[in-house]
Design a protein around this motif. Structure first.
Motif, PDB file in Angstrom:
ATOM      1  N   UNK A 177       0.828  -1.206   0.000  1.00 11.41           N
ATOM      2  CA  UNK A 177       0.000   0.000   0.000  1.00 11.41           C
ATOM      3  C   UNK A 177       0.866   1.262   0.000  1.00 11.41           C
ATOM      4  N   UNK A 178       1.830   1.326   0.915  1.00 14.85           N
ATOM      5  CA  UNK A 178       2.668   2.518   1.015  1.00 14.85           C
ATOM      6  C   UNK A 178       3.568   2.668  -0.214  1.00 14.85           C
ATOM      7  N   UNK A 179       3.991   1.558  -0.774  1.00 14.84           N
ATOM      8  CA  UNK A 179       4.812   1.608  -1.989  1.00 14.84           C
ATOM      9  C   UNK A 179       4.008   2.198  -3.150  1.00 14.84           C
ATOM     10  N   UNK A 180       2.768   1.723  -3.326  1.00 11.76           N
ATOM     11  CA  UNK A 180       1.918   2.224  -4.410  1.00 11.76           C
ATOM     12  C   UNK A 180       1.581   3.693  -4.197  1.00 11.76           C
ATOM     13  N   UNK A 181       1.269   4.051  -2.957  1.00 12.16           N
ATOM     14  CA  UNK A 181       0.953   5.455  -2.674  1.00 12.16           C
ATOM     15  C   UNK A 181       2.151   6.360  -2.976  1.00 12.16           C
ATOM     16  N   UNK A 182       3.338   5.904  -2.665  1.00 14.93           N
ATOM     17  CA  UNK A 182       4.536   6.688  -2.969  1.00 14.93           C
ATOM     18  C   UNK A 182       4.744   6.832  -4.473  1.00 14.93           C
ATOM     19  N   UNK A 183       4.438   5.764  -5.215  1.00 16.73           N
ATOM     20  CA  UNK A 183       4.551   5.845  -6.675  1.00 16.73           C
ATOM     21  C   UNK A 183       3.580   6.882  -7.243  1.00 16.73           C
ATOM     22  N   UNK A 184       2.361   6.887  -6.716  1.00 13.75           N
ATOM     23  CA  UNK A 184       1.368   7.852  -7.192  1.00 13.75           C
ATOM     24  C   UNK A 184       1.797   9.270  -6.833  1.00 13.75           C
ATOM     25  N   UNK A 185       2.245   9.458  -5.604  1.00 13.67           N
ATOM     26  CA  UNK A 185       2.682  10.783  -5.165  1.00 13.67           C
ATOM     27  C   UNK A 185       3.846  11.286  -6.004  1.00 13.67           C
ATOM     28  N   UNK A 186       4.722  10.366  -6.410  1.00 13.15           N
ATOM     29  CA  UNK A 186       5.896  10.756  -7.201  1.00 13.15           C
ATOM     30  C   UNK A 186       5.518  11.301  -8.570  1.00 13.15           C
ATOM     31  N   UNK A 187       4.310  10.982  -9.063  1.00 10.78           N
ATOM     32  CA  UNK A 187       3.896  11.472 -10.375  1.00 10.78           C
ATOM     33  C   UNK A 187       3.395  12.912 -10.327  1.00 10.78           C
ATOM     34  N   UNK A 188       3.208  13.445  -9.140  1.00  9.19           N
ATOM     35  CA  UNK A 188       2.630  14.776  -8.989  1.00  9.19           C
ATOM     36  C   UNK A 188       3.698  15.858  -9.001  1.00  9.19           C
ATOM     37  N   UNK A 189       3.335  17.079  -9.389  1.00 11.00           N
ATOM     38  CA  UNK A 189       4.292  18.190  -9.332  1.00 11.00           C
ATOM     39  C   UNK A 189       4.767  18.440  -7.913  1.00 11.00           C
ATOM     40  N   UNK A 190       6.021  18.816  -7.748  1.00  7.71           N
ATOM     41  CA  UNK A 190       6.588  19.034  -6.428  1.00  7.71           C
ATOM     42  C   UNK A 190       5.798  20.064  -5.624  1.00  7.71           C
ATOM     43  N   UNK A 191       5.241  21.037  -6.304  1.00  8.52           N
ATOM     44  CA  UNK A 191       4.559  22.127  -5.607  1.00  8.52           C
ATOM     45  C   UNK A 191       3.303  21.683  -4.875  1.00  8.52           C
ATOM     46  N   UNK A 192       2.707  20.582  -5.314  1.00 12.70           N
ATOM     47  CA  UNK A 192       1.447  20.158  -4.700  1.00 12.70           C
ATOM     48  C   UNK A 192       1.584  18.853  -3.925  1.00 12.70           C
ATOM     49  N   UNK A 193       2.777  18.309  -3.801  1.00 16.28           N
ATOM     50  CA  UNK A 193       2.956  17.057  -3.072  1.00 16.28           C
ATOM     51  C   UNK A 193       2.704  17.275  -1.582  1.00 16.28           C
ATOM     52  N   UNK A 194       1.823  16.491  -0.963  1.00 17.27           N
ATOM     53  CA  UNK A 194       1.589  16.632   0.466  1.00 17.27           C
ATOM     54  C   UNK A 194       2.726  16.000   1.257  1.00 17.27           C
ATOM     55  N   UNK A 195       2.952  16.518   2.465  1.00 18.66           N
ATOM     56  CA  UNK A 195       3.991  15.947   3.317  1.00 18.66           C
ATOM     57  C   UNK A 195       3.634  14.535   3.757  1.00 18.66           C
ATOM     58  N   UNK A 196       2.396  14.337   4.108  1.00 13.41           N
ATOM     59  CA  UNK A 196       1.929  13.023   4.556  1.00 13.41           C
ATOM     60  C   UNK A 196       0.492  12.848   4.075  1.00 13.41           C
ATOM     61  N   UNK A 197       0.276  12.248   2.895  1.00 13.44           N
ATOM     62  CA  UNK A 197      -1.068  12.170   2.336  1.00 13.44           C
ATOM     63  C   UNK A 197      -2.063  11.438   3.220  1.00 13.44           C
ATOM     64  N   UNK A 198      -1.642  10.380   3.911  1.00  8.42           N
ATOM     65  CA  UNK A 198      -2.562   9.646   4.782  1.00  8.42           C
ATOM     66  C   UNK A 198      -2.986  10.526   5.947  1.00  8.42           C
ATOM     67  N   UNK A 199      -2.013  11.176   6.583  1.00  5.35           N
ATOM     68  CA  UNK A 199      -2.321  12.045   7.713  1.00  5.35           C
ATOM     69  C   UNK A 199      -3.196  13.215   7.280  1.00  5.35           C
ATOM     70  N   UNK A 200      -2.929  13.756   6.091  1.00  3.55           N
ATOM     71  CA  UNK A 200      -3.724  14.883   5.591  1.00  3.55           C
ATOM     72  C   UNK A 200      -5.176  14.470   5.376  1.00  3.55           C
ATOM     73  N   UNK A 201      -5.391  13.267   4.856  1.00  2.00           N
ATOM     74  CA  UNK A 201      -6.752  12.780   4.620  1.00  2.00           C
ATOM     75  C   UNK A 201      -7.492  12.564   5.933  1.00  2.00           C
ATOM     76  N   UNK A 202      -6.817  11.920   6.895  1.00  4.15           N
ATOM     77  CA  UNK A 202      -7.439  11.666   8.197  1.00  4.15           C
ATOM     78  C   UNK A 202      -7.777  12.979   8.893  1.00  4.15           C
ATOM     79  N   UNK A 203      -6.852  13.922   8.839  1.00  2.00           N
ATOM     80  CA  UNK A 203      -7.061  15.211   9.502  1.00  2.00           C
ATOM     81  C   UNK A 203      -8.254  15.947   8.908  1.00  2.00           C
ATOM     82  N   UNK A 204      -8.368  15.928   7.578  1.00  2.00           N
ATOM     83  CA  UNK A 204      -9.476  16.632   6.927  1.00  2.00           C
ATOM     84  C   UNK A 204     -10.822  16.024   7.300  1.00  2.00           C
ATOM     85  N   UNK A 205     -10.869  14.699   7.432  1.00  2.00           N
ATOM     86  CA  UNK A 205     -12.119  14.041   7.829  1.00  2.00           C
ATOM     87  C   UNK A 205     -12.442  14.305   9.298  1.00  2.00           C
ATOM     88  N   UNK A 206     -11.436  14.261  10.152  1.00  2.00           N
ATOM     89  CA  UNK A 206     -11.650  14.505  11.576  1.00  2.00           C
ATOM     90  C   UNK A 206     -12.144  15.927  11.825  1.00  2.00           C
TER      91      UNK A 206
END
Length: 334
Positions: A210-239
């Motif tokens: 899971x983490x390997x695939x997520x890192x691959x997806x994140x690597x395809x994004x522009x540096x300017x919009x890459x989140x520091x921690x996508x899982x934590x960002x998602x959980x935080x937004x829902x909370x």
């Protein structure tokens, strides 16, 4: 497999395909990308199917269906007449989701038969699933819940049939369907007769995948919009929206409508069936107790989501059997 069993399975799947087409085609036909009517996430999945993962972090890691849609679109593009080309994206999603929800219906049939419901009752349970507003949406609209429902029914079916090895082999794929499937991957650990060591080993490898695939997806994004921690960002937004979700889901008329949307009257029938089983009025069926752990997971998700009905629908492997118990009890009484 003997011929009679093969013919039976073929007949059941044919009925499932026919019923699913009948209830879902209009949802596909009238879907409007410009007016998705509460399904705004479909635009993100469309972008992902075209290789653009610069979308909401809540959606960008649900890659399997967009990947399959891209393949289907390439296959059917030469077959599409020019007047239908504007529909090719929605059609590609429909083809993928239609097959996946049909397979979910087939596994649900196997699951219900394993619970000792006869074929007719089991097929009725499948029709309840396919006829639900939630399944129709996940089939006819360009979203990814269909694979999530298939993953859930595969997990509970393999738990029920004690298929530790097969479930362990599937875990790395199932974990990629949708992040909310993760709690269900731990259900086998609640069953003493399952090979827990094998399951734990599989879970370790699955989370690494899971983490390997997520890192691959994140690597395809522009540096300017890459989140520091996508899982934590998602959980935080829902909370952050938990209190608002709780208020909207349980203390408003629209919220109650959303809660009843997945099963409508079958909620009431299932509660009656659960009471019949609890009081041992009906002794022909025994719902596995490990399935009850799905209840707090589902209600917990309603707090973290603004779509409570879609969250509660994951209880279909529990609600539908209880509803069938009640219907069998009432209809079989002379």
């Amino acid at each position: 497999m003997d011929i009679s069993k093969t013919a039976r399975t073929f007949l059941i799947f044919s009925l499932i395909l026919g019923f699913n087409y009948g209830v879902s085609f209009q949802q596909f036909l009238h879907f409007d990308w410009a007016d998705p009517r509460g399904l705004s996430d479909s635009a993100n999945y469309l972008a992902m199917s075209n290789g653009d993962y610069n979308v909401s972090p809540t959606h960008r890691y649900r890659i399997i269906i967009p990947f399959l849609v891209d393949i289907v679109r390439e296959v059917i593009h030469p077959l599409i007449t020019p007047d239908l080309l504007p529909m090719i994206d929605a059609l590609s999603f429909y083809a993928v989701n239609y097959l996946i929800t049909s397979l979910a219906g087939l596994f649900l049939f196997f699951f219900l038969v394993e619970l000792k419901f006869d074929s007719r009752l089991s097929l009725l349970g499948v029709f309840i699933f396919l006829g639900s507003r939630m399944t129709i949406l996940s089939t006819g609209a360009p979203i990814v819940e269909s694979l999530y429902y298939l993953a859930i029914i595969i997990i509970v079916y393999l738990c029920l049939t004690q298929r530790s090895l097969l479930l362990s082999l599937l875990h790395p794929l199932l974990i990629l369907t949708k992040e909310t499937v993760v709690p269900f991957l731990f259900l086998p650990l609640l069953i003493k007769t399952m090979n827990r060591k094998l399951i734990l080993l599989s879970l370790t490898f699955s989370f690494a995948t899971l983490f390997w695939v997520r890192n691959l997806v994140t690597a395809t994004m522009p540096e300017a919009v890459k989140p520091d921690d996508p899982i934590l960002a998602t959980i935080t937004s829902h909370m952050a929206a938990a209190l608002e979700n709780l208020s909207q889901s349980y203390f408003t008329l629209s919220g109650w409508h959303g809660l009843f949307a997945p099963f409508s009257v079958f909620w009431v029938i299932a509660i009656f069936g659960a009471w019949l089983e609890y009081k041992k009025v009906v002794t022909d069926y025994q719902i596995p107790r490990f399935l009850l752990w799905m209840v707090p997971v589902a209600f917990g998700y309603t707090i973290l989501s603004d779509s409570a009905g879609r969250m509660l629908y994951i209880l279909f492997p529990l609600v539908i059997p209880y509803a069938l118990i009640a219907m069998d009890y009432v209809l079989s009484r002379k």
